[in-house]
Design an enzyme around this catalytic site. Structure first.
Site, PDB file in Angstrom:
ATOM      1  N   HIS A   1     -11.514 -49.727  43.257  1.00  0.00           N
ATOM      2  CA  HIS A   1     -12.753 -49.062  42.871  1.00  0.00           C
ATOM      3  C   HIS A   1     -12.516 -47.572  42.650  1.00  0.00           C
ATOM      4  O   HIS A   1     -12.182 -46.851  43.584  1.00  0.00           O
ATOM      5  CB  HIS A   1     -13.840 -49.265  43.920  1.00  0.00           C
ATOM      6  CG  HIS A   1     -14.244 -50.692  44.089  1.00  0.00           C
ATOM      7  ND1 HIS A   1     -13.682 -51.514  45.026  1.00  0.00           N
ATOM      8  CD2 HIS A   1     -15.139 -51.439  43.405  1.00  0.00           C
ATOM      9  CE1 HIS A   1     -14.227 -52.717  44.929  1.00  0.00           C
ATOM     10  NE2 HIS A   1     -15.110 -52.701  43.953  1.00  0.00           N
TER      11      HIS A   1
ATOM     12  N   HIS B   1     -13.413 -57.540  38.063  1.00  0.00           N
ATOM     13  CA  HIS B   1     -12.873 -58.370  39.136  1.00  0.00           C
ATOM     14  C   HIS B   1     -13.963 -59.283  39.687  1.00  0.00           C
ATOM     15  O   HIS B   1     -15.147 -59.102  39.415  1.00  0.00           O
ATOM     16  CB  HIS B   1     -12.252 -57.517  40.245  1.00  0.00           C
ATOM     17  CG  HIS B   1     -13.190 -56.540  40.878  1.00  0.00           C
ATOM     18  ND1 HIS B   1     -13.495 -55.321  40.299  1.00  0.00           N
ATOM     19  CD2 HIS B   1     -13.897 -56.589  42.028  1.00  0.00           C
ATOM     20  CE1 HIS B   1     -14.349 -54.670  41.065  1.00  0.00           C
ATOM     21  NE2 HIS B   1     -14.620 -55.423  42.127  1.00  0.00           N
TER      22      HIS B   1
ATOM     23  N   CYS C   1     -22.483 -58.691  50.216  1.00  0.00           N
ATOM     24  CA  CYS C   1     -21.640 -58.928  49.038  1.00  0.00           C
ATOM     25  C   CYS C   1     -20.205 -59.097  49.516  1.00  0.00           C
ATOM     26  O   CYS C   1     -19.892 -58.807  50.666  1.00  0.00           O
ATOM     27  CB  CYS C   1     -21.669 -57.735  48.087  1.00  0.00           C
ATOM     28  SG  CYS C   1     -23.276 -57.310  47.440  1.00  0.00           S
TER      29      CYS C   1
ATOM     30  N   HIS D   1     -15.815 -60.115  48.065  1.00  0.00           N
ATOM     31  CA  HIS D   1     -14.834 -60.469  47.047  1.00  0.00           C
ATOM     32  C   HIS D   1     -14.061 -61.697  47.514  1.00  0.00           C
ATOM     33  O   HIS D   1     -13.452 -61.651  48.588  1.00  0.00           O
ATOM     34  CB  HIS D   1     -13.847 -59.326  46.824  1.00  0.00           C
ATOM     35  CG  HIS D   1     -14.484 -58.051  46.385  1.00  0.00           C
ATOM     36  ND1 HIS D   1     -14.873 -57.087  47.270  1.00  0.00           N
ATOM     37  CD2 HIS D   1     -14.806 -57.601  45.152  1.00  0.00           C
ATOM     38  CE1 HIS D   1     -15.401 -56.074  46.600  1.00  0.00           C
ATOM     39  NE2 HIS D   1     -15.382 -56.357  45.316  1.00  0.00           N
TER      40      HIS D   1
ATOM     41  N   GLU E   1     -19.432 -59.232  58.258  1.00  0.00           N
ATOM     42  CA  GLU E   1     -20.383 -58.143  58.060  1.00  0.00           C
ATOM     43  C   GLU E   1     -21.617 -58.255  58.938  1.00  0.00           C
ATOM     44  O   GLU E   1     -22.156 -57.244  59.388  1.00  0.00           O
ATOM     45  CB  GLU E   1     -20.818 -58.063  56.590  1.00  0.00           C
ATOM     46  CG  GLU E   1     -19.692 -57.653  55.665  1.00  0.00           C
ATOM     47  CD  GLU E   1     -20.135 -57.465  54.230  1.00  0.00           C
ATOM     48  OE1 GLU E   1     -21.335 -57.185  53.992  1.00  0.00           O
ATOM     49  OE2 GLU E   1     -19.281 -57.600  53.332  1.00  0.00           O
TER      50      GLU E   1
ATOM     51  N   TYR F   1     -22.086 -57.301  36.057  1.00  0.00           N
ATOM     52  CA  TYR F   1     -22.666 -55.963  35.932  1.00  0.00           C
ATOM     53  C   TYR F   1     -21.577 -54.904  36.016  1.00  0.00           C
ATOM     54  O   TYR F   1     -20.481 -55.139  36.516  1.00  0.00           O
ATOM     55  CB  TYR F   1     -23.729 -55.714  37.012  1.00  0.00           C
ATOM     56  CG  TYR F   1     -23.150 -55.426  38.363  1.00  0.00           C
ATOM     57  CD1 TYR F   1     -23.008 -54.124  38.815  1.00  0.00           C
ATOM     58  CD2 TYR F   1     -22.707 -56.452  39.192  1.00  0.00           C
ATOM     59  CE1 TYR F   1     -22.444 -53.851  40.055  1.00  0.00           C
ATOM     60  CE2 TYR F   1     -22.147 -56.187  40.431  1.00  0.00           C
ATOM     61  CZ  TYR F   1     -22.013 -54.887  40.848  1.00  0.00           C
ATOM     62  OH  TYR F   1     -21.447 -54.628  42.064  1.00  0.00           O
TER      63      TYR F   1
ATOM     64  N   GLU G   1     -18.458 -49.787  39.753  1.00  0.00           N
ATOM     65  CA  GLU G   1     -18.420 -51.212  40.112  1.00  0.00           C
ATOM     66  C   GLU G   1     -18.374 -51.969  38.793  1.00  0.00           C
ATOM     67  O   GLU G   1     -19.148 -51.664  37.877  1.00  0.00           O
ATOM     68  CB  GLU G   1     -19.658 -51.625  40.909  1.00  0.00           C
ATOM     69  CG  GLU G   1     -19.648 -51.177  42.346  1.00  0.00           C
ATOM     70  CD  GLU G   1     -18.774 -52.045  43.235  1.00  0.00           C
ATOM     71  OE1 GLU G   1     -17.992 -52.880  42.722  1.00  0.00           O
ATOM     72  OE2 GLU G   1     -18.864 -51.886  44.461  1.00  0.00           O
TER      73      GLU G   1
ATOM     74  N   GLU H   1     -18.012 -55.974  38.000  1.00  0.00           N
ATOM     75  CA  GLU H   1     -17.802 -57.259  38.657  1.00  0.00           C
ATOM     76  C   GLU H   1     -18.397 -58.438  37.906  1.00  0.00           C
ATOM     77  O   GLU H   1     -19.495 -58.351  37.355  1.00  0.00           O
ATOM     78  CB  GLU H   1     -18.411 -57.219  40.069  1.00  0.00           C
ATOM     79  CG  GLU H   1     -17.742 -56.192  40.953  1.00  0.00           C
ATOM     80  CD  GLU H   1     -18.283 -56.158  42.366  1.00  0.00           C
ATOM     81  OE1 GLU H   1     -17.543 -55.700  43.252  1.00  0.00           O
ATOM     82  OE2 GLU H   1     -19.437 -56.592  42.590  1.00  0.00           O
TER      83      GLU H   1
ATOM     84  N   TRP I   1     -27.087 -53.365  41.367  1.00  0.00           N
ATOM     85  CA  TRP I   1     -26.885 -54.801  41.199  1.00  0.00           C
ATOM     86  C   TRP I   1     -28.057 -55.587  41.793  1.00  0.00           C
ATOM     87  O   TRP I   1     -28.474 -56.583  41.227  1.00  0.00           O
ATOM     88  CB  TRP I   1     -25.543 -55.253  41.768  1.00  0.00           C
ATOM     89  CG  TRP I   1     -25.317 -55.009  43.221  1.00  0.00           C
ATOM     90  CD1 TRP I   1     -25.658 -55.822  44.268  1.00  0.00           C
ATOM     91  CD2 TRP I   1     -24.687 -53.867  43.804  1.00  0.00           C
ATOM     92  NE1 TRP I   1     -25.291 -55.258  45.461  1.00  0.00           N
ATOM     93  CE2 TRP I   1     -24.686 -54.052  45.204  1.00  0.00           C
ATOM     94  CE3 TRP I   1     -24.118 -52.707  43.272  1.00  0.00           C
ATOM     95  CZ2 TRP I   1     -24.138 -53.125  46.088  1.00  0.00           C
ATOM     96  CZ3 TRP I   1     -23.570 -51.785  44.155  1.00  0.00           C
ATOM     97  CH2 TRP I   1     -23.584 -51.995  45.536  1.00  0.00           C
TER      98      TRP I   1
END
Length: 194
Positions: A29, A36, A71, A73, A91, A108, A118, A120, A165
């Site tokens: 980032h 990604h 969120c 990855h 989290e 987005y 961002e 993604e 987002w």
């Protein structure tokens, strides 16, 4: 994709979502972030309320901003539901069930005030939990369970208070027909944005 894969990485993809390789998450980032894989989750409890979280001030992008529940990855070879369960535990200290994909092709690109991008391919999911969150303070500085209608009003009246987002996702979910998978999670998409 030769060479060792770093443990904490993101999967780089082309415009069609095909993997191109991996990059360490801590370095990807920046001002020219490559496309990604990611995911966003809206977490509901049995009373129909949805969890909003405020990103910790130490987060690289959008620190201190309110957003969807969490969120993450997916790692190379990791299915999105597995990544979702891993991130929910890390989290928020909770487990999820009844996971449904509501926006499989959401994508987005956004730039924060510091110039960090961002970029993604980010399917959006909804899930249920029976647990109370125990957030990791390095990830989440605050949280709140709200009625979906409250989230919809916030998106309309104060989109600047939310991550870009989340604003785009709530609008996109509001366009879904009432018979989509999100109804199984106890919310009608039309309730999110009046």
């Amino acid at each position: 994709m030769a060479g060792p894969v770093p443990l904490d990485h993101v999967v780089l993809v082309d415009d069609d979502g095909r993997p191109l390789g991996v990059a360490p998450r801590g370095t990807v980032h920046g001002t020219d972030t490559p496309l990604h894989l990611a995911f966003s989750c809206y977490l509901f409890r049995s009373d129909g309320r949805v969890l909003l979280t405020r990103r910790a001030l130490g987060k690289r992008t959008w620190p201190g901003v309110w957003t969807n529940s969490f969120c993450g990855h997916p790692r190379l070879g990791e299915a999105v539901p597995e990544a979702l369960a891993r991130h929910a535990a890390h989290e928020l200290g909770l487990t999820v069930h009844d996971v449904r994909v509501v926006l499989p092709d959401f994508r987005y690109r956004a730039v924060d005030a510091a110039g960090v991008v961002e970029n993604e391919l980010c399917p959006v999911l909804v899930a249920l939990t029976d647990d109370e969150p125990a957030p990791d303070p390095a990830e989440v500085m605050d949280l709140r369970w709200v009625d979906p209608e409250e989230l919809g009003r916030l998106v309309v009246l104060a989109p600047w208070a939310l991550s870009p987002w989340a604003v785009e996702q709530v609008h996109a979910m509001a366009e879904l027909d009432d018979d989509t998978d999100d109804a199984a999670a106890g919310v009608h998409a039309q309730e999110l944005v009046g």
